[in-house]
Design a protein around this motif. Structure first.
Motif, PDB file in Angstrom:
ATOM      1  N   SER A  77       0.830  -1.207   0.000  1.00  0.00           N
ATOM      2  CA  SER A  77       0.000   0.000   0.000  1.00  0.00           C
ATOM      3  C   SER A  77       0.860   1.250   0.000  1.00  0.00           C
ATOM      4  O   SER A  77       0.481   2.275  -0.574  1.00  0.00           O
ATOM      5  N   MET A  78       2.038   1.193   0.648  1.00  0.00           N
ATOM      6  CA  MET A  78       2.942   2.341   0.645  1.00  0.00           C
ATOM      7  C   MET A  78       3.455   2.620  -0.761  1.00  0.00           C
ATOM      8  O   MET A  78       3.724   3.768  -1.121  1.00  0.00           O
ATOM      9  N   ALA A  79       3.563   1.568  -1.567  1.00  0.00           N
ATOM     10  CA  ALA A  79       3.967   1.745  -2.963  1.00  0.00           C
ATOM     11  C   ALA A  79       2.826   2.282  -3.806  1.00  0.00           C
ATOM     12  O   ALA A  79       3.052   2.910  -4.840  1.00  0.00           O
ATOM     13  N   GLY A  80       1.584   2.022  -3.358  1.00  0.00           N
ATOM     14  CA  GLY A  80       0.415   2.484  -4.092  1.00  0.00           C
ATOM     15  C   GLY A  80      -0.291   1.382  -4.854  1.00  0.00           C
ATOM     16  O   GLY A  80      -0.949   1.645  -5.862  1.00  0.00           O
ATOM     17  N   VAL A  81      -0.209   0.140  -4.354  1.00  0.00           N
ATOM     18  CA  VAL A  81      -0.769  -0.996  -5.088  1.00  0.00           C
ATOM     19  C   VAL A  81      -2.289  -0.993  -5.108  1.00  0.00           C
ATOM     20  O   VAL A  81      -2.910  -1.303  -6.119  1.00  0.00           O
ATOM     21  N   GLY A  82      -2.917  -0.639  -3.981  1.00  0.00           N
ATOM     22  CA  GLY A  82      -4.361  -0.771  -3.870  1.00  0.00           C
ATOM     23  C   GLY A  82      -5.139   0.419  -4.394  1.00  0.00           C
ATOM     24  O   GLY A  82      -4.621   1.285  -5.097  1.00  0.00           O
ATOM     25  N   ASP A  83      -6.408   0.457  -4.003  1.00  0.00           N
ATOM     26  CA  ASP A  83      -7.304   1.548  -4.389  1.00  0.00           C
ATOM     27  C   ASP A  83      -7.425   2.559  -3.261  1.00  0.00           C
ATOM     28  O   ASP A  83      -6.972   2.328  -2.140  1.00  0.00           O
ATOM     29  N   LYS A  84      -8.059   3.666  -3.544  1.00  0.00           N
ATOM     30  CA  LYS A  84      -8.384   4.647  -2.517  1.00  0.00           C
ATOM     31  C   LYS A  84      -9.443   4.066  -1.587  1.00  0.00           C
ATOM     32  O   LYS A  84     -10.191   3.166  -1.950  1.00  0.00           O
TER      33      LYS A  84
END
Length: 558
Positions: free
Chosen positions: A250-257
């Motif tokens: 999630s810190m990398a930005g894998v998921g959704d808002k």
């Protein structure tokens, strides 16, 4: 008889005063209010006096305090003997799973991570806190429990609105750095010349990488001692799984808002539709082997290899936790605040003579795929969990103990021992204000809205005990060079999908389990990568490093 009752009441009052005066100070309650709470526990425990209950939790400072101090106090005040066992986190999950499978009452209560919330609300093996409070434990529910005061209640509540667990301790995964080194004029000047921007708290992964390179390869030694710009761990061990599943993706930005977890795709890369998991692979709309996930693991391996001490690859979570105290680490992107007390001991090279730290914690830098509105990191929420296989009478006795160790009478002192706060009233207390300069930013974190953006694993994960081990097994094969990052993550995605399919088939045999998986058919990855949100198409452009002074960086938390 009346004389005997008066003597017993007097003895109970004297015991309460002893514990209030000698241990349960400070508190957000007045002494009179503490007496009332403790008198309530003494009265409610009368039907259970002489009973011995067994509970189990992981071995961290907070739970050691509960086991060695609070369990003794509870016994003296209530007559209920508590065997509070301490073990490894992985073993807690194994014991809980064993009780669910055998339906034998091995323990009367567990303190296990809220990461299992997706499991608990689906398998119906848990007696929810909501049910205890409204049914058989209603009379034994503390009038001053004050659920609204708990900062992690949202983490232990299912999509159905039911409260399944009661938070007992919380600690976050933040950015840690040597503020004294960052403030040196010579380092600031040299960093500016080399990288073209100021040395400060990194806001993105590129800045973190530049700072890691600066201290590991450019500075190299301070006061004749070899130093490193990054610290991590990589030994084949269950703790390697936590390193990844605790929101690294999630810190990398894998998921959704979405908060507390991304929807429809969460930080595990699992997509859900109407609460049903439909896949983890990109082929099924998930993101565990997406470009963002590959980027996250690639950075982890690269930094571990290039910038961490050579020993790091052979260290576990607990072993790596000792390294910042040695005084040779400049920064750590993935640092658990459960280690705060360990880094405050007098005489350490990272502690000033007056007891203030030479280090700070700050908002975690974020990867190139992260977008505003997403969770920013991980927060552990160890929470009280009661299984349906536990007899009701034993449940209520254990429920009294659980409430005792989170009650306002004891919670502030417990927070000052383990630095794992659960109550907003404790966080905002004068005692925490006085302690704040000695905690390197921890109080500022918990007084900000960041406490809502650093979140545990969410409800998309349907079988945490069965799926968690896949993380360390697959990541280890990448670290060891058995597979490339892409090959390893593709293999991991296949395993997760296979497990979800198994759960889907099992649910059909059981006449349909609650929110059970129903997998999407496979499609070419290009179909999903072209859709809005996660999984996200590859971003090839390299970001420029960005930093902020500490005073500005912490405003991100406001």
């Amino acid at each position: 008889m009346q004389c005997f009752v008066s003597i017993a009441a007097q003895a109970a009052s004297e015991k309460a005063d002893f514990w209030i005066d000698n241990e349960f100070t400070p508190s957000t309650l007045t002494k009179a209010e503490q007496r009332q709470e403790l008198a309530w526990f003494t009265e409610q425990a009368k039907p259970y006096q002489g009973m011995t209950i067994r509970v189990v939790s992981e071995k961290i400072n907070t739970h050691q305090y509960e086991s060695s101090v609070l369990a003794k106090a509870f016994y003296e005040l209530t007559g209920i003997h508590v065997i509070h066992e301490l073990t490894g986190e992985d073993d807690v999950i194994k014991k809980l799973s064993a009780q669910i499978i055998t339906n034998e009452n091995l323990y009367d209560a567990y303190i296990n991570d809220s990461d299992l919330i997706g499991t608990h609300f689906r398998n119906q093996a848990v007696t929810p806190i909501s049910q205890i409070m409204s049914e058989h434990g209603k009379q034994a529910t503390l009038p001053t429990l004050d659920l609204d005061d708990f900062i992690g209640i949202k983490f232990t509540t299912g999509p159905d609105g039911v409260l399944y667990q009661l938070p007992d301790q919380q600690f976050a995964n933040l950015y840690w750095y040597r503020s004294d080194w960052f403030e040196r004029a010579d380092f600031q000047s040299r960093f500016q010349q080399l990288y073209g921007y100021p040395l400060g708290v990194p806001q993105n992964w590129q800045a973190y990488e530049d700072i890691a390179e600066f201290f590991s390869d450019k500075v190299r030694t301070i006061d004749g001692q070899r130093v490193y710009g990054h610290m991590d761990y990589g030994k084949t061990d269950p703790s390697l799984g936590w390193r990844m599943s605790d929101a690294w993706l999630s810190m990398a930005g894998v998921g959704d808002k979405g908060l507390p977890n991304g929807l429809p795709v969460d930080e595990w890369g699992i997509r859900v539709e109407d609460c049903r998991p439909v896949g983890a692979s990109v082929e099924r709309g998930g993101a565990i082997n997406s470009p963002a996930a590959i980027y996250a693991i690639d950075k982890y391996v690269d930094w571990l290899t290039r910038f961490a001490p050579p020993e790091a690859k052979q260290l576990t979570f607990s072993q790596a936790g000792d390294w910042p105290a040695k005084g040779v680490i400049a920064q750590q992107i993935f640092w658990y605040t459960a280690f705060v007390d360990d880094l405050l001991q007098p005489g350490l090279p990272i502690v000033n003579a007056d007891g203030t730290p030479k280090w700070r914690v700050a908002p975690s830098p974020l990867g190139r795929y992260w977008q505003r509105g997403m969770k920013s990191g991980y927060q552990d929420a160890g929470a009280w969990t009661f299984l349906s296989s536990t007899p009701k009478q034993r449940q209520v006795a254990a429920w009294l103990y659980a409430q005792f160790v989170v009650s306002k009478t004891v919670s502030l002192k417990k927070t000052l021992v383990g630095y794992t706060p659960i109550r907003l009233s404790d966080i905002e207390s004068d005692a925490m204000t006085q302690r704040a300069p000695y905690l390197g930013g921890l109080v500022e974190f918990y007084r900000s809205q960041a406490r809502n953006v650093w979140t545990p694993t969410g409800t998309n994960v349907p079988d945490y005990p069965g799926m968690a081990s896949m993380w360390w097994q697959n990541i280890s094969s990448i670290i060891e060079g058995e597979y490339s990052v892409k090959q390893g993550m593709d293999k991991f995605a296949q395993q997760l999908d296979a497990h979800l399919l198994m759960l889907e088939q099992k649910a059909k045999q059981d006449s349909g389990a609650l929110c059970a998986p129903i997998l999407n058919p496979k499609q070419d990855p290009s179909h999903w990568l072209a859709q809005p949100g996660s999984p996200k198409a590859e971003i090839k452009s390299k970001s420029k490093g960005k930093t902020l002074p500490y005073e500005e960086a912490i405003r991100v938390w406001q």
